[in-house]
Design an enzyme around this catalytic site. Structure first.
Site, mmCIF file in Angstrom:
data_model
loop_
_atom_site.group_PDB
_atom_site.id
_atom_site.type_symbol
_atom_site.label_atom_id
_atom_site.label_comp_id
_atom_site.label_asym_id
_atom_site.label_seq_id
_atom_site.Cartn_x
_atom_site.Cartn_y
_atom_site.Cartn_z
ATOM 1 C CE LYS A 46 71.423 14.871 14.375
ATOM 2 N NZ LYS A 46 70.706 16.147 14.302
ATOM 3 C CG ASP A 66 70.248 12.322 12.204
ATOM 4 O OD1 ASP A 66 71.177 12.199 11.374
ATOM 5 O OD2 ASP A 66 69.584 13.363 12.336
ATOM 6 C CE LYS A 115 64.121 12.041 10.680
ATOM 7 N NZ LYS A 115 64.501 13.331 11.304
ATOM 8 N NE ARG A 123 64.794 18.914 5.697
ATOM 9 C CZ ARG A 123 64.960 20.130 6.225
ATOM 10 N NH1 ARG A 123 65.012 21.199 5.430
ATOM 11 N NH2 ARG A 123 65.083 20.291 7.524
ATOM 12 C CG ASP A 176 65.973 11.651 13.743
ATOM 13 O OD1 ASP A 176 65.054 12.450 13.990
ATOM 14 O OD2 ASP A 176 66.761 11.802 12.800
ATOM 15 C CD GLU A 188 68.308 12.870 9.065
ATOM 16 O OE1 GLU A 188 67.447 12.536 9.889
ATOM 17 O OE2 GLU A 188 69.004 13.902 9.191
ATOM 18 C CG ASP A 192 71.855 16.935 11.145
ATOM 19 O OD1 ASP A 192 71.406 15.784 11.323
ATOM 20 O OD2 ASP A 192 71.868 17.792 12.050
#
Length: 506
Positions: A263, A256, A251, A337, A274, A335, A333
């Site tokens: 967030k 993020d 990933k 996946r 992230d 994201e 959020d």
């Protein structure tokens, strides 16, 4: 950082004019007649030194010892875990001291796992991030000698693997620790391209190529950012051309914000981490370039930012993934996946022997396992067992969590084939169930490293995990292939292994 393995008795260790001599003293140590052994024996007899792992006794210019500084460290039973504890404690104890040359000496028997634990603990304890500092101090330890009584072939190979692993772990740390404006998708792609030499090739796809592939989920995450996405494909061709590769999918969300589902502000800076899954893939390939094992490996990194903006994807939007499945994005959020599902669909083209995705995916996994073990999910018992074993051997632990079909109930959507979230309950599992839909027909595993990839607070920084776990897994595949007669790569077999291609511009 330079490492050297030396065969050296305790008597010779006393004559080693190093800046710091760190002696690992195990339970049941029996002192000999040499000066250093007698010194250790007297310290134990007086109870000034305990052999419990992590207990320390230090001296400056100890009589009969050439080293400027001497640290005796209890190493417990001498296992890898206790040696790591001992060396970590010693490195923390001397961290502020000027020490260009360090000798780590085993006062008792040394197995390969313990030697590796010592090498990695020294590297970790001396690591310093410097890239974006105007006046960096840098690491204080530069040259490290690992001294054992007898360096046989097995120990020499463990040492070689350990030194190569340090390169990969520190490469992963470097890219994970960089601020997001110094580790954009474009810069991450440049880092991958810099690895393209020898048996490693790299291809980078830009937005037009990703759109042509139909990666609608990946594109949706990226569309709110001014930074264009990159899809990175690394290949290590170390085995015969027909040998199915292991595919690692990292990933690569370089920052993020949560997107429209933004967030909270506190600790949002940590969302530069992230992309630790992507960093771990880069780290593995850095280690592969040193070890050159007889295996084929593919690394896939979907890299982009997740930002709010006029073009950002909205809660309730439905997108079409590369697999053709439609996804209702209920929470922007969630994201990670979304970028991974398209990369998993892309992975199938390699007809892999196994696919492992690595992602800082869910806060739920942090709640479940904390920072000790990564979460492991797999559709294959054999693959899960191999990863668990690799976690134990590398001291980079993971824990298998369930994938019962009932966990997918919450992902049902009246407007698409699947929703991207299923509520708070079992969040790490439902995220894995989402990914499983896109790994159909593959021997697939998912590592949720949200709790293990970095530390917060005063010790804030990337850990380099799970590079060690992944490398040990790949080496176990090499052994398995060797056991069934896999042939090593012939020199010059394919020009593809040395090629570097970039599409879409960097």
């Amino acid at each position: 950082m330079n490492f050297e393995l030396a065969s050296m008795s305790l008597g010779l260790m006393a004559d080693d004019a190093t800046d710091l001599l760190l002696v690992l003293v195990p339970d049941g140590f029996k002192p000999g007649r040499d000066r250093l052994s007698r010194l250790i024996g007297e310290a134990m007899k007086s109870q000034a030194l305990e052999t419990k792992a992590g207990k320390l006794l230090s001296a400056w210019r100890a009589p009969g010892v050439a080293a400027e500084r001497l640290v005796l460290a209890g190493a417990g039973d001498g296992s890898a875990v206790q040696v790591r504890t001992a060396v970590s404690a010693a490195m923390a104890h001397v961290k502020s001291a000027a020490c260009r040359r360090l000798t780590v000496a085993f006062a008792g028997p040394c197995a390969g796992g313990a030697l590796r634990a010592a090498v990695l603990a020294v590297a970790d304890g001396s690591y310093v991030y410097t890239t974006t500092k105007s006046k960096p101090e840098g690491r204080k330890v530069h040259d490290v000698v690992i001294a054992v009584a007898a360096a046989d072939d097995a120990l020499s190979e463990s040492f070689r693997q350990s030194a190569a692993l340090v390169c990969g772990i520190e490469w992963a740390k470097e890219w994970a620790n960089r601020p997001a404006n110094h580790a954009t998708p474009r810069q991450l792609a440049e880092a991958a391209l810099s690895l393209a030499k020898g048996k490693i090739a790299c291809t980078v796809l830009g937005p037009k190529q990703v759109a042509k592939l139909g990666m609608g989920a990946f594109q949706a995450v990226a569309q709110g950012s001014q930074e264009p996405l990159r899809f990175i494909e690394l290949r290590y061709d170390g085995a015969a051309k027909g040998e199915p590769p292991v595919v690692l999918v990292g990933k690569g969300i370089t920052f993020d914000t949560g997107g429209i589902s933004i967030k909270p502000a506190p600790e949002m800076d940590e969302m530069k981490f992230d992309m630790c899954g992507a960093a771990s893939v880069l780290g593995v390939f850095r280690t592969l370039s040193e070890l050159k094992p007889t295996i084929n490996v593919v690394g896939l990194i979907p890299a982009c930012e997740n930002m709010p903006g006029g073009k950002a994807v909205k809660p309730g939007d439905v997108v079409t993934s590369m697999s053709g499945q439609t996804i209702e994005i209920l929470n922007t959020d969630a994201e990670g996946r979304l970028v991974l599902c398209d990369a998993l669909a892309y992975a199938a083209r390699f007809k892999p022997r196994a696919v492992v995705d690595i992602a800082t995916l869910t806060g739920a996994c942090v709640i479940a396992l904390g920072g000790v073990r990564s979460g492991l999910f797999s559709s294959s018992d054999a693959l899960a067992a191999a990863l668990l074993t690799a976690g134990e051997s590398s001291l980079d632990l993971c824990w298998r969590l369930p994938l019962d079909d009932e966990y997918a109930e919450g992902l049902k959507s009246p407007f698409a084939d699947v929703a991207n979230v299923a509520g708070r309950a079992g969040g790490a599992v439902t995220a894995a169930k989402f990914l499983q839909r896109f790994a159909s027909g593959l021997d697939w595993a998912h590592l949720d490293i949200a709790g293990t990839a970095w530390k917060g607070g005063a010790a804030k920084g990337a850990t380099g995990r799970p590079v060690g776990l992944l490398v040990d897994y790949l080496l176990s595949v090499v052994k398995e292939q060797g056991a069934r007669g896999s042939m090593p790569t012939k020199a010059g077999r394919s020009g593809r292994s040395t090629g570097t291609r970039s599409k879409g511009g960097l």
